[in-house]
Motif scaffolding. Structure first.
Motif, PDB file in Angstrom:
ATOM      1  N   GLU A  51      22.552 -20.061   4.967  1.00  0.00           N
ATOM      2  CA  GLU A  51      23.081 -21.409   5.172  1.00  0.00           C
ATOM      3  C   GLU A  51      23.942 -21.383   6.421  1.00  0.00           C
ATOM      4  OE1 GLU A  51      25.056 -23.424   1.831  1.00  0.00           O
ATOM      5  OE2 GLU A  51      24.239 -21.800   0.602  1.00  0.00           O
ATOM      6  N   TYR A  52      23.731 -22.359   7.289  1.00  0.00           N
ATOM      7  CA  TYR A  52      24.575 -22.519   8.467  1.00  0.00           C
ATOM      8  C   TYR A  52      25.386 -23.793   8.314  1.00  0.00           C
ATOM      9  CZ  TYR A  52      22.279 -18.901  11.203  1.00  0.00           C
ATOM     10  OH  TYR A  52      21.810 -17.702  11.676  1.00  0.00           O
ATOM     11  N   ASP A  53      26.641 -23.715   8.688  1.00  0.00           N
ATOM     12  CA  ASP A  53      27.509 -24.879   8.722  1.00  0.00           C
ATOM     13  C   ASP A  53      28.143 -24.916  10.107  1.00  0.00           C
ATOM     14  OD1 ASP A  53      28.874 -27.130   7.948  1.00  0.00           O
ATOM     15  OD2 ASP A  53      30.308 -26.077   6.678  1.00  0.00           O
ATOM     16  N   ALA A  54      28.395 -26.093  10.616  1.00  0.00           N
ATOM     17  CA  ALA A  54      28.981 -26.222  11.949  1.00  0.00           C
ATOM     18  C   ALA A  54      29.797 -27.496  12.021  1.00  0.00           C
ATOM     19  CB  ALA A  54      27.885 -26.271  13.005  1.00  0.00           C
ATOM     20  N   PHE A  55      30.802 -27.476  12.860  1.00  0.00           N
ATOM     21  CA  PHE A  55      31.493 -28.693  13.232  1.00  0.00           C
ATOM     22  C   PHE A  55      30.751 -29.194  14.467  1.00  0.00           C
ATOM     23  CE2 PHE A  55      35.122 -30.817  15.464  1.00  0.00           C
ATOM     24  CZ  PHE A  55      35.125 -31.936  14.639  1.00  0.00           C
ATOM     25  N   ALA A  56      29.769 -30.071  14.246  1.00  0.00           N
ATOM     26  CA  ALA A  56      28.796 -30.440  15.278  1.00  0.00           C
ATOM     27  C   ALA A  56      29.419 -30.935  16.584  1.00  0.00           C
ATOM     28  CB  ALA A  56      27.794 -31.451  14.730  1.00  0.00           C
ATOM     29  N   PRO A  57      30.369 -31.868  16.570  1.00  0.00           N
ATOM     30  CA  PRO A  57      30.898 -32.331  17.859  1.00  0.00           C
ATOM     31  C   PRO A  57      31.533 -31.205  18.684  1.00  0.00           C
ATOM     32  CG  PRO A  57      31.558 -33.835  16.109  1.00  0.00           C
ATOM     33  CD  PRO A  57      30.939 -32.625  15.453  1.00  0.00           C
ATOM     34  N   LEU A  58      32.278 -30.332  18.030  1.00  0.00           N
ATOM     35  CA  LEU A  58      32.910 -29.233  18.751  1.00  0.00           C
ATOM     36  C   LEU A  58      31.875 -28.190  19.175  1.00  0.00           C
ATOM     37  CD1 LEU A  58      35.447 -27.941  19.871  1.00  0.00           C
ATOM     38  CD2 LEU A  58      35.853 -26.921  17.613  1.00  0.00           C
ATOM     39  N   PRO A 124      31.694 -22.820  16.977  1.00  0.00           N
ATOM     40  CA  PRO A 124      32.206 -23.042  15.619  1.00  0.00           C
ATOM     41  C   PRO A 124      31.043 -23.259  14.644  1.00  0.00           C
ATOM     42  CG  PRO A 124      32.442 -25.045  16.893  1.00  0.00           C
ATOM     43  CD  PRO A 124      31.874 -23.999  17.829  1.00  0.00           C
ATOM     44  N   ILE A 125      30.323 -22.166  14.394  1.00  0.00           N
ATOM     45  CA  ILE A 125      29.168 -22.166  13.492  1.00  0.00           C
ATOM     46  C   ILE A 125      29.375 -21.025  12.506  1.00  0.00           C
ATOM     47  CG2 ILE A 125      26.662 -21.847  13.317  1.00  0.00           C
ATOM     48  CD1 ILE A 125      26.478 -22.973  16.179  1.00  0.00           C
ATOM     49  N   TRP A 126      29.168 -21.325  11.220  1.00  0.00           N
ATOM     50  CA  TRP A 126      29.402 -20.333  10.174  1.00  0.00           C
ATOM     51  C   TRP A 126      28.103 -20.062   9.425  1.00  0.00           C
ATOM     52  CZ3 TRP A 126      32.292 -24.622  11.276  1.00  0.00           C
ATOM     53  CH2 TRP A 126      33.527 -24.365  11.871  1.00  0.00           C
ATOM     54  N   LYS A 127      27.908 -18.795   9.056  1.00  0.00           N
ATOM     55  CA  LYS A 127      26.663 -18.361   8.413  1.00  0.00           C
ATOM     56  C   LYS A 127      26.977 -17.727   7.063  1.00  0.00           C
ATOM     57  CE  LYS A 127      24.454 -14.544   9.823  1.00  0.00           C
ATOM     58  NZ  LYS A 127      23.589 -13.655  10.612  1.00  0.00           N
ATOM     59  N   LYS A 128      26.288 -18.208   6.035  1.00  0.00           N
ATOM     60  CA  LYS A 128      26.387 -17.631   4.696  1.00  0.00           C
ATOM     61  C   LYS A 128      25.022 -17.061   4.337  1.00  0.00           C
ATOM     62  CE  LYS A 128      28.046 -18.735   0.082  1.00  0.00           C
ATOM     63  NZ  LYS A 128      28.539 -19.832  -0.779  1.00  0.00           N
ATOM     64  N   GLU A 129      24.996 -15.745   4.078  1.00  0.00           N
ATOM     65  CA  GLU A 129      23.750 -15.096   3.696  1.00  0.00           C
ATOM     66  C   GLU A 129      23.630 -15.043   2.178  1.00  0.00           C
ATOM     67  OE1 GLU A 129      22.789 -12.079   7.358  1.00  0.00           O
ATOM     68  OE2 GLU A 129      23.797 -11.240   5.607  1.00  0.00           O
ATOM     69  N   HIS A 130      22.410 -15.243   1.708  1.00  0.00           N
ATOM     70  CA  HIS A 130      22.088 -15.127   0.281  1.00  0.00           C
ATOM     71  C   HIS A 130      21.222 -13.882   0.111  1.00  0.00           C
ATOM     72  CE1 HIS A 130      23.713 -19.095  -0.597  1.00  0.00           C
ATOM     73  NE2 HIS A 130      23.170 -19.472   0.548  1.00  0.00           N
ATOM     74  N   TYR A 131      21.529 -13.087  -0.931  1.00  0.00           N
ATOM     75  CA  TYR A 131      20.887 -11.788  -1.107  1.00  0.00           C
ATOM     76  C   TYR A 131      20.021 -11.753  -2.362  1.00  0.00           C
ATOM     77  CZ  TYR A 131      24.491 -10.771   2.302  1.00  0.00           C
ATOM     78  OH  TYR A 131      25.296 -10.821   3.405  1.00  0.00           O
ATOM     79  N   SER A 132      19.110 -10.791  -2.385  1.00  0.00           N
ATOM     80  CA  SER A 132      18.152 -10.671  -3.485  1.00  0.00           C
ATOM     81  C   SER A 132      18.817 -10.384  -4.830  1.00  0.00           C
ATOM     82  CB  SER A 132      17.110  -9.592  -3.171  1.00  0.00           C
ATOM     83  OG  SER A 132      17.736  -8.337  -2.990  1.00  0.00           O
TER      84      SER A 132
END
Length: 182
Positions: A51-58, A124-132
């Motif tokens: 999952e990626y999340d970002a504060f798009a304008p920044l 300013p982009i954040w990444k959440k990894e999901h695992y098996s």
């Protein structure tokens, strides 16, 4: 916004064909494309999705800043497109697309490498990894890692793996050479 620099954060899949269509200028002889793709393993853990999340304008403002820095270094005659995806992505999905076109290949490669590294360090982009195993973790970005970071100056020295900044030698982590997405 200049039509030679196009940046976008989107929750839609990246359409590579649409990005390539009409990118560049008729006097540009080089076009470099980079696509960061979600891989199925990271740091020895089996990844099932991200999952990626970002504060798009920044994030978009930051993208424009390092594109403008690239123009200040390599000249105004370049076209750059950056698209970064947010939301849930599966294995093999494109997380980031970068297109650079210039008159000659050398600067197209250098600009592309500069921009993707800056994106990984400064956005300013954040990444959440999901695992098996059912767990998930927010992954620490490169800007927070203990990797040395290089300025634009000395770029050729950085490409060789060594750069001197303020009297000290920097050794760059091998992962910076792989083109791995964030």
């Amino acid at each position: 916004m200049s039509d030679t620099i196009q940046v976008r954060i989107t929750d839609k899949p990246v359409d590579t064909g649409a990005l390539l269509l009409g990118h560049g200028a008729s006097h540009h002889g080089a076009q470099v494309s980079f696509f960061g793709v979600v891989r199925d393993i990271n740091l020895g853990r089996q990844v099932t999705g991200i999952e990626y999340d970002a504060f798009a304008p920044l994030a978009e403002q930051t993208f424009r800043e390092f594109c403008n820095e690239a123009q200040a270094t390599w000249g105004q005659d370049m076209h750059v497109t950056i698209v970064h995806r947010t939301g849930s992505l599966g294995i093999g999905d494109i997380s980031v697309a970068l297109l650079v076109s210039t008159r000659h290949r050398a600067e197209a490669y250098e600009i592309s490498r500069y921009i993707i590294e800056e994106l990984k360090h400064r956005s300013p982009i954040w990444k959440k990894e999901h695992y098996s195993d059912g767990s998930s973790d927010w992954v620490q970005g490169h800007a927070l890692c203990k990797h040395d970071h290089h300025p634009i100056t000395g770029w050729r020295e950085v490409q060789s793996g060594h750069a001197v900044e303020q009297g000290r030698v920097q050794h760059h982590h091998p992962s910076h050479r792989t083109g791995d997405p964030l």
